[in-house]
Structures are given as structure tokens and as C-alpha cells.
Design a protein around this motif. Structure first.
Motif, mmCIF file in Angstrom:
data_model
loop_
_atom_site.group_PDB
_atom_site.id
_atom_site.type_symbol
_atom_site.label_atom_id
_atom_site.label_comp_id
_atom_site.label_asym_id
_atom_site.label_seq_id
_atom_site.Cartn_x
_atom_site.Cartn_y
_atom_site.Cartn_z
ATOM 1 N N LEU A 51 0.677 -1.029 0.104
ATOM 2 C CA LEU A 51 0.270 -0.021 0.044
ATOM 3 C C LEU A 51 0.880 1.323 -0.038
ATOM 4 N N LEU A 52 2.144 1.233 0.167
ATOM 5 C CA LEU A 52 3.232 2.207 0.330
ATOM 6 C C LEU A 52 3.216 2.892 -1.009
ATOM 7 N N ALA A 53 2.795 4.347 -1.009
ATOM 8 C CA ALA A 53 2.526 5.237 -2.452
ATOM 9 C C ALA A 53 2.825 6.397 -2.074
ATOM 10 N N PHE A 54 3.648 7.021 -3.137
ATOM 11 C CA PHE A 54 3.839 8.483 -2.939
ATOM 12 C C PHE A 54 3.250 9.286 -4.089
ATOM 13 N N ASP A 55 2.954 10.545 -3.689
ATOM 14 C CA ASP A 55 2.397 11.419 -4.770
ATOM 15 C C ASP A 55 3.372 12.354 -5.644
ATOM 16 N N LEU A 56 4.604 12.358 -4.870
ATOM 17 C CA LEU A 56 5.547 12.770 -5.846
ATOM 18 C C LEU A 56 7.058 12.003 -5.496
ATOM 19 N N ILE A 57 7.607 11.627 -6.572
ATOM 20 C CA ILE A 57 9.123 10.766 -6.368
ATOM 21 C C ILE A 57 10.240 11.807 -7.337
ATOM 22 N N VAL A 58 10.970 12.109 -6.299
ATOM 23 C CA VAL A 58 11.985 13.065 -7.088
ATOM 24 C C VAL A 58 13.244 12.527 -6.856
#
Ligand code: GLN
Length: 298
Positions: free
Chosen positions: A194-201
Motif C-alpha cells: 500500500l506504500l505510495a507517494f504523490d511525488l517521487i524526485v
């Protein structure tokens, strides 16, 4: 010798040694050694430093002043050998934050502001989650976290020294909404579907091993692992594009810094991986420096 003369001589020495910014380097190192600011330096430039023998009653003459002058000479000698100023002072300002630096990490660069701005522009919600891959000093993660206190920010680095430094920077700057973990790209993350990011940079290594620029200036002293990537510099960028999709929310953004000749290659990678709204952004020097794309979805 007056304070002005001391700094001027040091600047001339650095100029002869090939520094691209001799006067600035000398001033920054002088301020570092004395703990004084530039205004002080300009106000008291005609004072004699560490020498009262000529009857100058305004002279600064103390054991401390002599120690400072010796320390300054040593730093100027090291700078004349090419050592980056940020490693000599142990700090560099980025996005208004005074970050501790070390030879284990890349020195934050003004070009990377483009990546921070791109992330901030896309972080319009009051809360969310950002992941900074290959965080180094923590520069990008901390700059973002400081401006988006409602967001949770995670930074990953393969170097344990970098992770320790980034944590120290967060603690000193009192930025609490950030945590740093040690590991190899995405394998550092918790095994949570379920781990999820709105932004990956990320500002990954992206320089070709044969690039002559690696033998010039400050980069000679920076860790190669933070600079050089296989496949003409594209290997880590490709790895991030291949893997990031599994960790983005629907509608989440992936934003990558890259070399100024790599924008097209990174756009192609993002297009092929199914990202939408793929575009490149220019840095302060006008070069295409960041490419981003959006996960299909919301
Ligand atoms: N922009 C840096 C340079 O050209 C490289 C940074 C990186 O490889 N991530 O020196």
C-alpha cells in the motif's frame, strides 16, 4: 597587513591556482574562520590583523587572531589545491538552508532548485507524501519538507554516511516531517503493497564515466558514486523510471534531474513507461535539467 590586504592576497593566490571564484572563495573562508559576516569584513577592512608592531592601536592582536590567520592560510592552501569550499567550511546554502556537507556527498547545486520548484508546484494539496531518491545531504527533501509542513517526506541514500548527514541536517534545521533511510534505491523501502507517494524526485548520478568535466574543478573531489552512471550516464535514470511507477499514487508525479543533453532520452523513457504530460524544465542557466511525467489516474 590589513584585513583587506589579507583577503586580497588570498584571492590572488586562488586566482593563480585557477579558482573560478577567487574573491568569493577567500571571503567565504575568511568569514568561516573568524565567524564574522561580510558587512564586518567591509567595515573593518583597514584594520591590521594579528600585528600591532607598527603602532596601529586599532589592530586586532591576540592569540586568537594569530590562530585564525594561520587557519585561514591553511584553508587557502587547500583551496589552491582544488578542494571545494563547501568541504573546507563543511557547509553550503541551498534553498535558503545552511546544509552540512561532507566529501561523502555531492555538494548541493543551484541547478537543483529547478527540481525543488517543480516538486513544490505540483504539491498543491495540504498533505501528501514525497520520496527523494539518492538524497545525499538531504538537500531536496529538506527544502521541500520545510515548505510543505503538512507533507511526509522520505529520503533514501545508499551511503550510510549520507543518511547520517541528512539526519543531522534535519535535526539542526528542526525540520521534523522528514525521515531518512539507508538502502539501494527502492529496495530500501518497507515491503508494503500500500506504500505510495504523490511525488517521487531524484537527482541521481548521470554523468558518463568518460566525461572530461569529471577531471575539472570541484567535481574531482566529490564521490564518483554520486556522479557517474553506466550507459552514458543513463543507467540510474532508467532504473528509477522502470521502478518508480510501482510506488506512485494514481496521478502522482516522477521528476528527475539529468544532464543537459539527456532530456530527450529521459522523455522517451517516461513516454515508453506510460507516463502522461511528459515535459522538461530548464535550469537557471537555460539548460533542460529536469524531466517529469505523471502516472495515469486521478
Ligand atoms: N549536475 C552535476 C554536475 O554536472 C552532476 C550531478 C549528478 O550527477 N547528479 O556536476
Amino acid at each position: 597587513m590589513t584585513l583587506d590586504q589579507l583577503v586580497r592576497h588570498a584571492a590572488l593566490r586562488l586566482q593563480a591556482a585557477g579558482s573560478p571564484s577567487p574573491r568569493l572563495d577567500a571571503e567565504v573562508l575568511w568569514m568561516h574562520v573568524t565567524g564574522r559576516d561580510r558587512t564586518w569584513l567591509y567595515t573593518w577592512g583597514d584594520r591590521t590583523w594579528g600585528d600591532r608592531t607598527r603602532g596601529d592601536r586599532t589592530a586586532v592582536d591576540s592569540a586568537e587572531a594569530r590562530w585564525q590567520q594561520a587557519r585561514f592560510d591553511a584553508l587557502i592552501a587547500a583551496r589552491a589545491q582544488g578542494m571545494p569550499v563547501a568541504y573546507l567550511t563543511g557547509e553550503r546554502e541551498f534553498h535558503g538552508l545552511a546544509l552540512a556537507t561532507s566529501p561523502e556527498t555531492l555538494i548541493p547545486r543551484p541547478d537543483t532548485e529547478t527540481l525543488v520548484e517543480a516538486a513544490l508546484e505540483r504539491a498543491t494539496a495540504a498533505s501528501g507524501r514525497l520520496l527523494d531518491m539518492g538524497t545525499g545531504t538531504g538537500a531536496i527533501a529538506l527544502a521541500f519538507a520545510g515548505e510543505r509542513p503538512g507533507w511526509q517526506v522520505d529520503g533514501v541514500d545508499i551511503g550510510p554516511e549520507a543518511v547520517a548527514l541528512a539526519r543531522d541536517n534535519a535535526a539542526r534545521l528542526e525540520i521534523g516531517n522528514v525521515s531518512f533511510v539507508h538502502g539501494d534505491w527502492f529496495s530500501a523501502l518497507a515491503d508494503d503493497p500500500l506504500l505510495a507517494f504523490d511525488l517521487i524526485v531524484a537527482n541521481p548520478p548521470y554523468i558518463d564515466a568518460a566525461d572530461p568535466h569529471l577531471r575539472q574543478g570541484d567535481v574531482r573531489f566529490e564521490p564518483r558514486s554520486a556522479l557517474v552512471a553506466a550507459e552514458a550516464g543513463l543507467a540510474d535514470l532508467r532504473h528509477l523510471v522502470d521502478r518508480a511507477g510501482g510506488y506512485l499514487t494514481p496521478g502522482g508525479w516522477l521528476a528527475l534531474e539529468h544532464g543537459h543533453t539527456q532530456a530527450r532520452a529521459v522523455r522517451d523513457m517516461l513516454d515508453q513507461a506510460g507516463y502522461a504530460r511528459v515535459a522538461s524544465l530548464r535550469d537557471l542557466g537555460g539548460h533542460e535539467r529536469v524531466t517529469l511525467g505523471r502516472q495515469p489516474g486521478d
